[in-house]
Write an enzyme that holds these catalytic residues in place. Sequence first.
Site, mmCIF file in Angstrom:
data_model
loop_
_atom_site.group_PDB
_atom_site.id
_atom_site.type_symbol
_atom_site.label_atom_id
_atom_site.label_comp_id
_atom_site.label_asym_id
_atom_site.label_seq_id
_atom_site.Cartn_x
_atom_site.Cartn_y
_atom_site.Cartn_z
ATOM 1 N N LEU A 78 -11.220 45.489 43.977
ATOM 2 C CA LEU A 78 -9.962 45.859 43.058
ATOM 3 C C LEU A 78 -9.905 45.090 41.949
ATOM 4 O O LEU A 78 -10.451 43.858 41.916
ATOM 5 C CB LEU A 78 -8.525 45.280 43.953
ATOM 6 C CG LEU A 78 -8.058 46.108 45.319
ATOM 7 C CD1 LEU A 78 -6.758 45.290 45.620
ATOM 8 C CD2 LEU A 78 -7.659 47.470 44.924
ATOM 9 N N ASP A 79 -9.658 45.435 40.841
ATOM 10 C CA ASP A 79 -9.528 44.734 39.691
ATOM 11 C C ASP A 79 -8.809 43.533 39.751
ATOM 12 O O ASP A 79 -7.914 43.488 40.405
ATOM 13 C CB ASP A 79 -8.776 45.500 38.449
ATOM 14 C CG ASP A 79 -9.947 46.876 38.273
ATOM 15 O OD1 ASP A 79 -11.197 46.803 38.369
ATOM 16 O OD2 ASP A 79 -9.502 47.645 37.234
#
EC number: 5.4.99.43
Length: 254
Positions: free
Chosen positions: A70-71
């Site tokens: 996930l960013d």
Amino acid sequence: MSLKKQIPIIFENTHYFIVNKPPGIPSQPPDCRTWGRTHPNLDPTPLLERFKAIYYSHREVELCRTVHRLDHCVTGGMLIAKTKDGSVKFSRFLQKGGNNGYKLQRKYVAIVESSGRFNKPNNYEIKYGPKYNFLISHGGREITKFKEVDENCIVLQLVTGKKHQIRNHVSQILNQPILNDKRHGSTVNFPELFNDQIALHSACIITKIGLQTKTHLIPMEHNNTGQLWSRKYVNEEGEFTLPIKEVLLENWDQ
């Protein structure tokens, strides 16, 4: 806040953990040459390293591996495999799909700005279906399923998993950038509390190992003040409202 509340475990079985990732934490080791310049106030220590440090007394964390990313500004569910074998099997499914490895599907909830007009740039496409729709780019190499809950709330499911795929598709094809995603065109301003958080949350993870299917809903608990995530969509406990839950639990395989 206790350390364990910083990266809470949502679920655990013999194969994996599901954790609720806070904003501001990279899921993979960042490029230290640029991280300090672009994120001067953020610790670059990746999620897995922090997870192992917090839960070091748990006998199974030492062999753990992350399976997807996930960013740093995205919150929500991440699956952490307990063994190398489990990690390989989940990764095999993500790469090949079908009946390969352990099934892993992810649905996200995004709150977007009200642009309201779809773009039709070259190499981008929207396909509409009876249950859900597709955002397609780069000749089919990047595909995202999506369904609108309302004009500002979208549920999305990755078919492919390219870097920044959801953020790119929502901003470039739908022309509705995710709230507070300045990198992809958001113009709405929020308090400093949300400097490293956008309104994109990994809200549902579905796994299938053998004949056993499990569905995990992950609450949006991080900086849940009702500002970035309106009470129209998330209650004070971080649970999504019923219309959103219903879409998250829909079977989009058929």
